[in-house]
Design a protein around this motif. Structure first.
Motif, short mmCIF file in Angstrom:
data_model
loop_
_atom_site.label_atom_id
_atom_site.label_comp_id
_atom_site.label_asym_id
_atom_site.label_seq_id
_atom_site.Cartn_x
_atom_site.Cartn_y
_atom_site.Cartn_z
N ASP A 183 0.81 -1.22 0.00
CA ASP A 183 0.00 0.00 0.00
C ASP A 183 0.85 1.27 0.00
O ASP A 183 0.33 2.38 0.14
CB ASP A 183 -0.95 0.01 1.21
CG ASP A 183 -0.20 0.05 2.54
OD1 ASP A 183 1.05 0.02 2.54
OD2 ASP A 183 -0.87 0.14 3.59
N GLY A 184 2.18 1.12 -0.14
CA GLY A 184 3.08 2.28 -0.20
C GLY A 184 3.65 2.71 1.13
O GLY A 184 4.42 3.68 1.19
N THR A 185 3.33 2.01 2.21
CA THR A 185 3.89 2.36 3.52
C THR A 185 5.41 2.20 3.48
O THR A 185 5.93 1.15 3.10
CB THR A 185 3.31 1.46 4.61
OG1 THR A 185 1.90 1.67 4.69
CG2 THR A 185 3.95 1.76 5.95
N VAL A 186 6.12 3.26 3.87
CA VAL A 186 7.58 3.23 3.89
C VAL A 186 8.06 2.50 5.13
O VAL A 186 7.66 2.83 6.25
CB VAL A 186 8.16 4.66 3.85
CG1 VAL A 186 9.68 4.62 3.93
CG2 VAL A 186 7.71 5.38 2.58
N ASN A 187 8.91 1.49 4.94
CA ASN A 187 9.43 0.69 6.05
C ASN A 187 10.92 0.91 6.29
O ASN A 187 11.49 0.29 7.20
CB ASN A 187 9.18 -0.79 5.78
CG ASN A 187 7.70 -1.12 5.69
OD1 ASN A 187 6.93 -0.74 6.57
ND2 ASN A 187 7.29 -1.80 4.63
N GLY A 188 11.52 1.78 5.50
CA GLY A 188 12.95 2.06 5.67
C GLY A 188 13.45 2.85 4.48
O GLY A 188 12.84 2.85 3.40
N THR A 189 14.56 3.55 4.66
CA THR A 189 15.19 4.27 3.55
C THR A 189 16.69 4.09 3.62
O THR A 189 17.27 3.94 4.71
CB THR A 189 14.86 5.78 3.57
OG1 THR A 189 15.30 6.35 4.80
CG2 THR A 189 13.38 6.03 3.39
N LEU A 190 17.32 4.13 2.47
CA LEU A 190 18.78 4.10 2.35
C LEU A 190 19.15 5.04 1.20
O LEU A 190 18.84 4.76 0.04
CB LEU A 190 19.29 2.69 2.07
CG LEU A 190 20.80 2.55 1.82
CD1 LEU A 190 21.60 3.05 3.01
CD2 LEU A 190 21.17 1.10 1.51
N ALA A 191 19.77 6.16 1.54
CA ALA A 191 20.15 7.17 0.54
C ALA A 191 21.66 7.38 0.59
O ALA A 191 22.27 7.36 1.66
CB ALA A 191 19.42 8.48 0.81
N MET A 192 22.25 7.59 -0.59
CA MET A 192 23.70 7.78 -0.69
C MET A 192 23.99 8.96 -1.61
O MET A 192 23.41 9.07 -2.69
CB MET A 192 24.37 6.51 -1.24
CG MET A 192 24.15 5.26 -0.39
SD MET A 192 24.56 3.72 -1.27
CE MET A 192 26.27 4.01 -1.70
N GLN A 193 24.90 9.82 -1.17
CA GLN A 193 25.35 10.94 -2.00
C GLN A 193 26.87 11.05 -1.92
O GLN A 193 27.47 10.75 -0.88
CB GLN A 193 24.74 12.27 -1.55
CG GLN A 193 23.24 12.36 -1.65
CD GLN A 193 22.55 11.90 -0.39
OE1 GLN A 193 23.09 12.04 0.70
NE2 GLN A 193 21.35 11.35 -0.53
N ARG A 194 27.47 11.46 -3.02
CA ARG A 194 28.91 11.75 -3.07
C ARG A 194 29.07 13.08 -3.79
O ARG A 194 28.37 13.35 -4.77
CB ARG A 194 29.67 10.65 -3.84
CG ARG A 194 29.38 9.23 -3.36
CD ARG A 194 29.96 8.97 -1.99
NE ARG A 194 29.73 7.61 -1.52
CZ ARG A 194 28.77 7.26 -0.69
NH1 ARG A 194 27.90 8.16 -0.25
NH2 ARG A 194 28.63 6.02 -0.30
N SER A 195 30.00 13.94 -3.32
CA SER A 195 30.16 15.23 -3.97
C SER A 195 31.58 15.74 -3.79
O SER A 195 32.32 15.29 -2.90
CB SER A 195 29.17 16.25 -3.41
OG SER A 195 29.40 16.47 -2.03
N ARG A 196 31.93 16.69 -4.66
CA ARG A 196 33.25 17.32 -4.59
C ARG A 196 33.15 18.73 -5.16
O ARG A 196 32.60 18.93 -6.25
CB ARG A 196 34.28 16.50 -5.39
CG ARG A 196 35.69 17.11 -5.44
CD ARG A 196 36.58 16.28 -6.33
NE ARG A 196 37.87 16.88 -6.59
CZ ARG A 196 38.98 16.61 -5.90
NH1 ARG A 196 38.95 15.71 -4.94
NH2 ARG A 196 40.12 17.20 -6.20
N ASP A 197 33.67 19.70 -4.42
CA ASP A 197 33.74 21.08 -4.86
C ASP A 197 35.20 21.49 -4.92
O ASP A 197 35.97 21.19 -4.01
CB ASP A 197 33.00 22.03 -3.90
CG ASP A 197 31.51 21.74 -3.83
OD1 ASP A 197 31.06 20.79 -4.47
OD2 ASP A 197 30.81 22.47 -3.11
N GLU A 198 35.56 22.19 -6.00
CA GLU A 198 36.94 22.66 -6.15
C GLU A 198 36.94 24.10 -6.64
O GLU A 198 36.22 24.46 -7.56
CB GLU A 198 37.72 21.77 -7.12
CG GLU A 198 39.18 22.19 -7.28
CD GLU A 198 39.99 21.21 -8.12
OE1 GLU A 198 40.97 21.64 -8.75
OE2 GLU A 198 39.63 20.01 -8.13
N SER A 199 37.76 24.91 -6.00
CA SER A 199 37.87 26.32 -6.36
C SER A 199 39.34 26.66 -6.57
O SER A 199 40.18 26.40 -5.70
CB SER A 199 37.27 27.20 -5.26
OG SER A 199 37.40 28.56 -5.58
#
Length: 745
Positions: free
Chosen positions: A281-297
């Protein structure tokens, strides 16, 4: 234990015409911040609540998928009986005029960091008229951060997400301004979040400067290069859920800043939480999110200046400058972002969590002391998401860049003379031409934008030596401050699914521009005494505002595929923020500074002294309240307190030194408008910090030192709405103490 080591060495050679100096510093520190957060404050009517049985109109409507009908809010979640008390509580909370915390949560943020820095200077003076210097600097900042929260998430979700429309109101109490002071509920979803991050900031810089006095004409110049890299190789969010919990409550009646919270279940028991893919029915039972980033100046700066003696007391100075700054950003996130995998057979939540323990030691209120938090290492040992393969593969990088080139020149006169009293000053003008080139994705389409603009910036100062102890100063100028390069990248979209926020860049941002005037009177007395009174006025012609609006995700123009696995839909309301220019407005104020040693006192009291300053600032800034800025609203300048005061009392003799400092600032605004219907602003509460240091010269080369910070255990506190001043965020970091030894060789 927070060790810190510093060192400095210097040496002169060749009859003192050449010198070398080098320094290093290293520190390792652990910090902890704990408290509570509402994330936002919303109207109780926004996402609705579950009406008692038989109430008309029924909320939510019937849904076979969700198990919603006349008797049930959702599957296994019955409606309350249709009593007068239940109806009154429901109507009180499910109300446009009632304001509730969007995601009431407890927060712990642990930060373990180390910092290393080194400098090197080579200096040469081959003769009295020539000087060269080569300066190099390197620093590295390594951080491992763990943010753990336990949250009642239902109030932030609509009916399509199994949100508060499936939540029944058991008890409620509201104050006359509309703040829900107390609420007890059935059918509340809890989420237990961990956000684990690692990031490193490295900075390196090399500068070469030189000057030559030709007798009546001095030529000096400078060229420098710098690089900053902000690398975030790990940012992973893991959340377990406990759905349809009964008897959850929050209570502000005893403390309007920090509520008493009853979670309805034992949150320290891992068995009360689940982790896995969404239910049918769409009930959320857990989440796992991943991000990677890089900033250069990368930055290159060069300038060349010349100073010519025209006549006695008058010098002419002119020069040119060139600066090139290039900012690049890339980021990647998980292809199936937020989607939780199934637990392997035989694996339990208890095997994947660790009680955080000892929560609330620095808090001035009673609260739970522990909860079963997701453990990053344990989750990774089971799912191996650090491999970034298979179900944990990352999308191709999203790229963005901004190149800014600034060319400028200036001319000015420096003068000294007499106008009834000795007077000195300068008068000049600077011209700058700015070119910007930005690359990014706008609505998924790679786009390159360019623009340029120019500014003429005159300035003048006058200083009158009324007596040898009294100085009168005047200054006026046109000034400008360019936007941060990262804010100019076209598109530059960042999404946080857990807090439902979206931010985007604005390439067309103009600088903050203003006309300023300052006046001050300074009186010097005794060995170290000074009393200074100054006034300032700034006419801000343009200002940069962070504007927030709350809209369904489908209206942001972003693809709905970004929401996969999060439990959010196109109808989910997100807070969308971007920066834009506003008409600005006036800023004026007065500052008073007093400093004096107490040499006039007898005996050891003569080693006492004090410093104090006070500032009053008043502003009236126009802020945009709509995209076209057709109906601006007036309020004080953000991040500026109307009143601030600082004071230090010290004692110093040949061996012993001690000083205590206090710093107070009045409340100030953080965001105007707040971006939330029914609330005009977001602000920061007033704060008072007390620090102390002491040292003792044990021998001519050995000094003992102790330091104490935040002796008041000051709250970092935000609020929403200027009238209700609802608690938005309240955390404490505790008192810090340190001791050390300084050795001189």
């Amino acid at each position: 234990m927070s060790p810190r080591v510093t060192g400095l060495i210097s040496k002169k050679f060749l009859d003192d015409t050449f010198g070398v100096a080098a320094s290093v510093a290293w520190t390792k520190r652990y910090t902890r911040e704990e408290g509570w957060s509402a994330v936002d404050v919303i109207s109780g009517r926004l996402n609705r609540f579950c009406s008692p049985a038989g109430y008309a109109p029924q909320s939510p409507g019937n849904s076979a998928l969700n198990g919603t009908n006349a008797a049930n809010c959702s599957t296994g979640n019955p409606r309350l009986p249709n009593s007068s008390t239940n109806v009154a509580n429901y109507e009180l909370v499910d109300n446009l005029g009632t304001f509730i915390p969007r995601s009431p949560r407890l927060v712990r943020s642990d930060q373990d960091y180390s910092r290393f820095g080194a400098t090197l200077t080579l200096e040469a003076r081959p003769d009295d008229n020539t000087h060269f210097a080569l300066d190099a600097l390197f620093s590295r900042y390594d951080v491992t951060r763990s943010d753990q929260t336990i949250t009642a998430i239902s109030f932030s979700r609509n009916a399509g997400q199994h949100g508060s429309a499936e939540t029944s109101v058991l008890e409620a109490e509201r104050d006359p301004n509309g703040t829900l002071l107390y609420g007890r509920f059935n059918g509340v979803d809890l989420t237990n979040d961990l956000t684990y991050s690692k990031y490193t900031t490295t900075f390196s810089q090399v500068n070469l400067s030189g000057s030559r006095d030709f007798g009546g004409f001095v030529l000096d110049g400078y060229v420098g290069m710098s690089r900053t890299i902000y690398d975030k190789p790990v940012r992973t969010q893991i959340a377990t859920f406990a759905n349809n919990v009964n008897n959850f409550s929050f209570d502000f009646r005893g403390d309007r800043r920090f509520p008493t919270m009853n979670w309805g279940v034992d949150v320290d028991n891992p068995a009360n939480f689940v982790f896995g893919p969404p239910s049918a029915d769409g009930t959320v039972n857990g989440t796992l999110a991943m991000q990677r980033s890089r900033d250069e100046s990368n930055n290159l700066t060069a300038e060349l200046n010349g100073t010519l003696d025209l006549i006695e007391g008058v010098k002419f100075r002119a020069g040119g400058s060139y600066r090139e700054a290039e900012y690049q950003r890339w980021s990647r996130d998980r292809v199936t972002q937020n989607l939780a995998p199934s637990l392997p057979a035989g694996t339990t939540i208890a095997q994947l969590t660790t009680p955080i323990g000892d929560f609330g030691r620095s808090l001035p209120v009673e609260t739970i002391s522990s909860w079963a938090a997701p453990d990053y290492a344990k989750f990774n040992s089971v799912f191996n998401f650090e491999s970034q393969t298979g179900a944990y593969a990352l999308n191709p990088p999203q790229l963005g860049s901004l190149k800014e080139t600034v060319k400028g020149g200036y001319a000015m006169f420096d003068f000294t003379g007499d106008l009834f009293v000795p007077v000195r000053g300068n008068l000049g003008v600077r011209y700058v031409h700015t070119t910007q080139r930005g690359f990014g994705a706008i609505n998924g389409v790679p786009t390159t934008l360019t623009r340029d603009y120019e500014d003429w910036l005159p300035s003048a100062t006058l200083t009158f030596d009324v007596t040898d102890k009294l100085i009168f100063r005047l200054a006026a100028a046109k000034v400008m401050t360019r936007p941060e390069l990262g804010d100019l990248i076209p598109g530059n979209v960042s999404i946080a699914q857990n807090t439902r926020t979206v931010s985007a860049g604005n390439f067309l941002l103009n600088p903050i521009r203003a006309k300023t005037a300052d006046v001050s009177l300074e009186y010097y007395f005794g060995k170290t005494g000074i009393i200074a009174v100054g006034g300032f006025y700034k006419d801000i012609d343009s200002f940069i505002q962070t504007r927030q609006v709350n809209v369904p995700f489908s209206q942001t123009g972003l693809p709905l595929s970004l929401l996969a696995g999060s439990g959010n839909t196109g109808d989910t309301e997100f807070t969308f923020s971007t920066k834009n220019n506003t008409p600005g407005g006036p800023l004026k104020g007065v500052e008073v500074n007093i400093q004096s040693g107490f040499e006039f006192l007898p005996g050891f009291l003569s080693h006492l002294g004090a410093l104090a300053n006070f500032t009053y600032a008043e502003s009236d800034i126009s802020y945009c309240n709509d995209a076209a800025c057709q109906a601006p609203i007036e309020a004080a300048l953000v991040n500026l307190s109307k009143y601030t005061a600082n004071g230090t009392l010290y004692y110093e003799d040949s061996k012993f030194s001690i000083r205590a400092s206090g710093s107070w600032r009045d409340k100030f605004l953080l965001r105007v408008p707040s971006g939330r219907a029914g609330s005009d602003v977001q602000g920061n509460n007033s704060a008072f910090f007390v620090d102390a240091t002491a040292s003792y010269q044990l021998t001519p080369s050995v000094q003992l030192r102790v330091e104490a910070q935040n002796l008041t255990n000051q709250e970092l506190g935000f609020y929403v709405d200027s009238v209700r001043q609802d608690s938005l965020y309240s955390t404490y970091s505790g008192r810090k103490f340190s001791a050390g030894v300084a050795v001189k060789f």
